[in-house]
Write an enzyme that holds these catalytic residues in place. Structure first.
Site, short mmCIF file in Angstrom:
data_model
loop_
_atom_site.label_atom_id
_atom_site.label_comp_id
_atom_site.label_asym_id
_atom_site.label_seq_id
_atom_site.Cartn_x
_atom_site.Cartn_y
_atom_site.Cartn_z
N GLU A 1 5.42 1.15 1.93
CA GLU A 1 3.98 1.38 2.10
C GLU A 1 3.72 2.19 3.37
OE1 GLU A 1 5.48 -1.54 1.86
OE2 GLU A 1 4.56 -2.80 0.31
N ASP B 1 3.95 -7.85 -10.53
CA ASP B 1 3.84 -9.29 -10.24
C ASP B 1 2.57 -9.63 -9.45
OD1 ASP B 1 4.70 -8.00 -7.96
OD2 ASP B 1 6.14 -9.53 -7.37
C1 UGA Z 1 7.26 -6.23 -2.08
C2 UGA Z 1 6.10 -5.26 -2.30
O1 UGA Z 1 5.18 -5.83 -3.23
C3 UGA Z 1 6.64 -3.98 -2.85
O2 UGA Z 1 5.59 -3.12 -3.09
C4 UGA Z 1 7.63 -3.40 -1.87
O3 UGA Z 1 8.20 -2.28 -2.46
C5 UGA Z 1 8.71 -4.43 -1.56
O4 UGA Z 1 8.13 -5.66 -1.15
C6 UGA Z 1 9.60 -4.00 -0.43
O5 UGA Z 1 9.11 -4.07 0.69
O6 UGA Z 1 10.74 -3.63 -0.64
P1 UGA Z 1 8.74 -7.57 -3.69
O7 UGA Z 1 7.80 -8.61 -4.15
O8 UGA Z 1 9.67 -7.91 -2.58
O9 UGA Z 1 7.89 -6.33 -3.30
O10 UGA Z 1 9.62 -6.95 -4.85
P2 UGA Z 1 9.37 -6.95 -6.41
O11 UGA Z 1 8.04 -7.48 -6.76
O12 UGA Z 1 10.56 -7.54 -7.03
O13 UGA Z 1 9.41 -5.39 -6.73
C7 UGA Z 1 8.34 -4.51 -6.45
C8 UGA Z 1 8.05 -3.68 -7.69
O14 UGA Z 1 9.18 -2.90 -8.03
C9 UGA Z 1 7.71 -4.53 -8.92
O15 UGA Z 1 6.67 -3.93 -9.64
C10 UGA Z 1 8.99 -4.54 -9.72
O16 UGA Z 1 8.78 -4.63 -11.12
C11 UGA Z 1 9.62 -3.21 -9.35
N1 UGA Z 1 11.09 -3.27 -9.33
C12 UGA Z 1 11.76 -4.31 -8.77
C13 UGA Z 1 11.81 -2.22 -9.87
O17 UGA Z 1 11.23 -1.26 -10.40
N2 UGA Z 1 13.18 -2.28 -9.86
C14 UGA Z 1 13.87 -3.32 -9.33
O18 UGA Z 1 15.11 -3.32 -9.36
C15 UGA Z 1 13.13 -4.37 -8.77
MN MN Z 2 6.53 -8.44 -5.73
#
Ligand code: UGA
Ligand code: MN
Length: 376
Positions: free
Chosen positions: A313, A214
């Site tokens: 991170e 994203d």
């Molecule tokens: C933010 C940060 O961008 C992440 O790098 C970090 O892991 C996360 O916060 C955290 O602190 O937990 P966020 O925008 O909250 O992430 O979450 P998403 O963008 O929904 O997910 C991060 C990445 O993991 C995305 O590339 C998404 O495709 C992937 N993801 C998400 C999964 O592989 N599985 C899931 O169930 C949800």
């Molecule tokens: Mn994100």
């Protein structure tokens, strides 16, 4: 107020009104007086036993809610997985291909291993198309797309084949125990699987970069990170309360972090805000594994990403056993935004009515959308 006063005069508890959904009834044209009477009668009509049953149900639900919330607050996080995580490399291509021919790239350039965790949802293909096409403009990248799933999705495989980039397609689902967490550590199992892959197959001169699906990125950032010796950092736009997350730089050195969510983190950075030299990563990992073996101490930190939401991170960078002074400053002394956490809006995945469209394009269109995971 008038409604309430009227009801009070009929000696009716406000809760009765809520229970009997009087508002709806009023909308249907019944008079308030009638409804107040109905509610009153209903409550008075209950016998002692019914009242006790109701009290037990309400009381029990309250106790259940309080207990589960307390448990969530005070229970310790599950920590490291107790069983080996499921990992599968579905396909991997090491060369760039254009029009069915191998494209020779400048081998003196370090390869950038871009790790993108992703998961099935209506936006997935759109996200990967946008990111992947950006990456085709960058020389010497290897894109690792790691799905949070047991299997690799055909539509993702199609994108990867069509782009012609060197790529690796991995499937690695989040272990169930973490899905039950209040704050789910998103994208960790799949990033860890990618880490294993780069440690095994990645070139020592290469650079590792975590780029979530994203994000939006300016390709100039890749040339900034390509010269990373250990770990480099830069600002990420559209993050949290400050609309940015960035190292604070003085005299060319990182001295602190400017981030709206410190949370006790040593490295207050976003996933898209740093890159790591593969040689450095491998040597740190080897050193730590040596210490671990010598001490027979399984708890000694390994180079890995923890399953702790919000601390992925920080945990990963700490596991590299590095200091703030090791950070190389990029993007003109951390003054430029070259990557954003854009976050595509969530879209519902509907089941559509197609009775009228069995003989026109809508049938095939929606079949294709289903194949892309956009609808059910
Ligand atoms: C933010 C940060 O961008 C992440 O790098 C970090 O892991 C996360 O916060 C955290 O602190 O937990 P966020 O925008 O909250 O992430 O979450 P998403 O963008 O929904 O997910 C991060 C990445 O993991 C995305 O590339 C998404 O495709 C992937 N993801 C998400 C999964 O592989 N599985 C899931 O169930 C949800
Ligand atoms: Mn994100």
């Amino acid at each position: 107020q008038k409604t309430l006063n009227q009801c009070r005069s009929y000696n009716i508890c406000f809760h009765h009104l809520l229970l009997l959904n009087i508002k709806q009834s009023l909308r249907e044209g019944n008079s308030l007086l009638q409804e107040c009477n109905r509610a009153h009668e209903w409550f008075r009509g209950m016998n002692r036993r019914q009242r006790i049953v109701m009290a037990v149900i309400i009381g029990g639900s309250l106790i259940y809610i309080i207990l589960t919330q307390t448990l969530l607050v005070f229970s310790s996080p599950p920590g490291e997985p107790t069983e080996p995580e499921f990992r599968k490399t579905c396909s991997s291509v090491l060369q760039k291909i254009s029009k069915n021919k191998v494209v020779e790239e400048d081998k003196s350039l370090p390869v950038i291993y871009v790790v993108t965790p992703t998961y099935r949802r209506p936006e997935m293909v759109a996200e990967l198309t946008r990111l992947g096409q950006t990456l085709t403009m960058v020389p010497r990248v290897h894109w690792i797309v790691a799905e949070d799933s047991n299997t690799c999705t055909a539509s993702v495989q199609n994108i990867l084949e069509r782009l012609g980039l060197p790529y690796t397609h991995i499937a690695s689902p989040m272990p169930e125990v973490y899905r039950k967490e209040r704050y789910v550590p998103r994208g960790v199992s799949n990033r860890r699987a990618s880490l294993e892959w780069v440690r095994e197959y990645g070139e020592d001169t290469g650079i590792l970069y975590f780029l979530d699906d994203d994000n939006a990125i300016d390709i100039r950032l890749f040339e900034e990170m390509r010269t990373t010796k250990k770990v480099s950092m830069w600002p990420v736009g559209l993050i949290g309360e400050y609309t940015v997350s960035s190292p604070v730089v003085k005299d060319g050195k990182v001295v602190a972090f400017y981030d709206g969510w410190p949370a006790g983190r040593k490295f207050q950075v976003d996933m898209a805000g740093f890159a790591v030299n593969m040689g450095f990563l491998k040597s740190q990992a080897a050193k730590q594994e040596k210490v671990q073996a010598a001490k027979q101490d399984k708890k000694h930190p390994k180079v890995t990403m923890p399953y702790i939401a919000g601390h992925e991170e920080d945990g990963f960078l700490k596991s590299l056993n590095m200091g703030i002074s090791d950070i190389e400053v990029k993007a003109e002394g951390c003054t430029q935004i070259l990557v954003w956490h854009t976050q595509t809006i969530w879209n519902p995945s509907h089941a559509l009515w197609l009775d009228k469209h069995q003989t026109d394009n809508i049938k095939k269109l929606t079949d294709n959308m289903r194949h892309l995971g956009m609808i059910k």
